[in-house]
Design an enzyme around this catalytic site. Structure first.
Site, PDB file in Angstrom:
ATOM      1  CB  CYS A   1      53.638  42.748  43.839  1.00  0.00           C
ATOM      2  SG  CYS A   1      53.757  42.017  45.465  1.00  0.00           S
TER       3      CYS A   1
ATOM      4  NE  ARG B   1      50.428  29.857  63.230  1.00  0.00           N
ATOM      5  CZ  ARG B   1      49.121  29.609  63.037  1.00  0.00           C
ATOM      6  NH1 ARG B   1      48.215  30.473  63.459  1.00  0.00           N
ATOM      7  NH2 ARG B   1      48.715  28.513  62.418  1.00  0.00           N
TER       8      ARG B   1
ATOM      9  CG  HIS C   1      54.938  47.370  45.433  1.00  0.00           C
ATOM     10  ND1 HIS C   1      53.837  47.318  44.614  1.00  0.00           N
ATOM     11  CD2 HIS C   1      54.912  46.219  46.152  1.00  0.00           C
ATOM     12  CE1 HIS C   1      53.172  46.186  44.826  1.00  0.00           C
ATOM     13  NE2 HIS C   1      53.801  45.507  45.762  1.00  0.00           N
TER      14      HIS C   1
HETATM   15  N1  GLN Z   1      48.792  39.421  47.868  1.00  0.00           N
HETATM   16  C1  GLN Z   1      50.106  39.031  47.352  1.00  0.00           C
HETATM   17  C2  GLN Z   1      51.088  38.639  48.491  1.00  0.00           C
HETATM   18  O1  GLN Z   1      50.844  38.964  49.631  1.00  0.00           O
HETATM   19  C3  GLN Z   1      50.694  40.167  46.540  1.00  0.00           C
HETATM   20  C4  GLN Z   1      50.976  41.405  47.383  1.00  0.00           C
HETATM   21  C5  GLN Z   1      51.271  42.634  46.529  1.00  0.00           C
HETATM   22  O2  GLN Z   1      50.863  42.747  45.385  1.00  0.00           O
HETATM   23  N2  GLN Z   1      51.998  43.620  47.146  1.00  0.00           N
HETATM   24  O3  GLN Z   1      52.131  38.057  48.202  1.00  0.00           O
END
Ligand code: GLN
Length: 298
Positions: A102, A136, A200
């Protein structure tokens, strides 16, 4: 008779930014890698690399970088450029296995344009870029399944950023869920042995085949592409080289995990299959419980 030399197999994993990028139990990936090595008598040493810590690639055999909120990603992006970028590039170009989840994945691409504030420069390992669609626009949240390597990978995603691939190869095709951008059914990215993904979960507990793929890559890179014989890796993780036998296994290019002694992964595959069923992917769930994964279909 060759004088066989016995040596203890050992790997060192660098865990990048554990204090900043540690969402949704991503630390569970480290626990799984350590456990799966331990069950085979392979020592896995884990070293945390925080902001400002140098990354000397020769000291590691695999690397992990997790996910994080936009505000945590900003200092990490800066540190990647100021401190760890050159070492990380060298490791990846030398085929070190890297798992980036991510937020960590986003920062290994060209840039991440967050919901607010300036673009965060990425390393450009993956020819891709990420754009957050703003507060949004609904985030990409939920269970996800993709096809990978003739099997499936399952996980949980929660990201606002949408990643678009240039020439980067995707990790897999989305079977259920959003994936990179909820538009082109791609998920993740691959460059050499660096794997980026939005999954994840944490990812590896329900995907033992992917965990073993990473471990196998690290062993092959560190100990060379030898003819391995399962009997060579005894229960204490010692490997005797020199002695070869007709049963010795040549590591197939596309399956470095073949060198690893299979583990009892019935619970892992049951968890994998139940998530697939939950997503309405019955056929994939049956395949997951098939003999291919060393399971007896009940
Ligand atoms: N902040 C990044 C996003 O919102 C990654 C989020 C994350 O690592 N779960 O896309």
């Amino acid at each position: 008779m060759n004088d066989s030399v016995t040596r203890q197999l050992a790997l060192t994993l660098g865990h990048l930014y554990p204090d900043q990028l540690n969402l949704y139990g991503d630390r569970g990936n480290i626990i799984v890698l350590r456990r799966r090595c331990q069950q085979r008598g392979i020592e896995l040493r884990v070293v945390s690399l925080g902001l400002g810590d140098a990354l000397a690639p020769d000291e590691y055999d695999m690397l992990f970088i997790g996910g994080g909120q936009d505000r945590e990603q900003a200092p990490v992006a800066q540190d990647l450029h100021d401190t760890k970028g050159i070492g990380l590039w060298a490791a990846i170009e030398d085929d070190m296995p890297v798992l980036a989840v991510c937020g960590g994945y986003q920062l290994l691409a060209h840039y991440y344009r967050p919901a607010s504030g300036p673009d965060m420069r990425g390393l450009g390992v993956f020819d891709a870029w990420t754009i957050h669609k703003g507060p949004r626009v609904a985030r990409c949240i939920g269970d996800i399944a993709i096809n990978w390597n003739g099997s499936t990978l399952v996980g949980f995603e929660n990201h606002g950023g949408r990643t678009y691939l240039g020439t980067a190869q995707p990790l897999g095709k989305v079977l259920k869920g959003y994936g990179n951008n909820a538009e082109d059914a791609t998920e993740g990215a691959i460059y050499r042995n660096a794997y980026g993904t939005y999954m994840h979960g944490s990812l590896l507990p329900k995907n033992p085949h992917f965990a073993d793929h990473l471990i196998g890559l690290a062993l092959r890179r560190k100990y060379g592409k030898n003819d391995w014989d399962n009997s060579h890796i005894n229960e204490t993780g010692e490997w005797t080289d020199g002695a070869s036998s007709s049963e010795s296994l040549e590591i197939k290019d596309d399956d470095p995990s073949v060198v690893l002694t299979p583990l009892d992964d019935r619970l892992e595959w049951e968890a994998h299959a139940s998530l697939l069923e939950h997503m309405g992917l019955q056929d994939a769930a049956i395949a997951a419980l098939s003999n291919d994964n060393g399971l007896k279909v009940s």
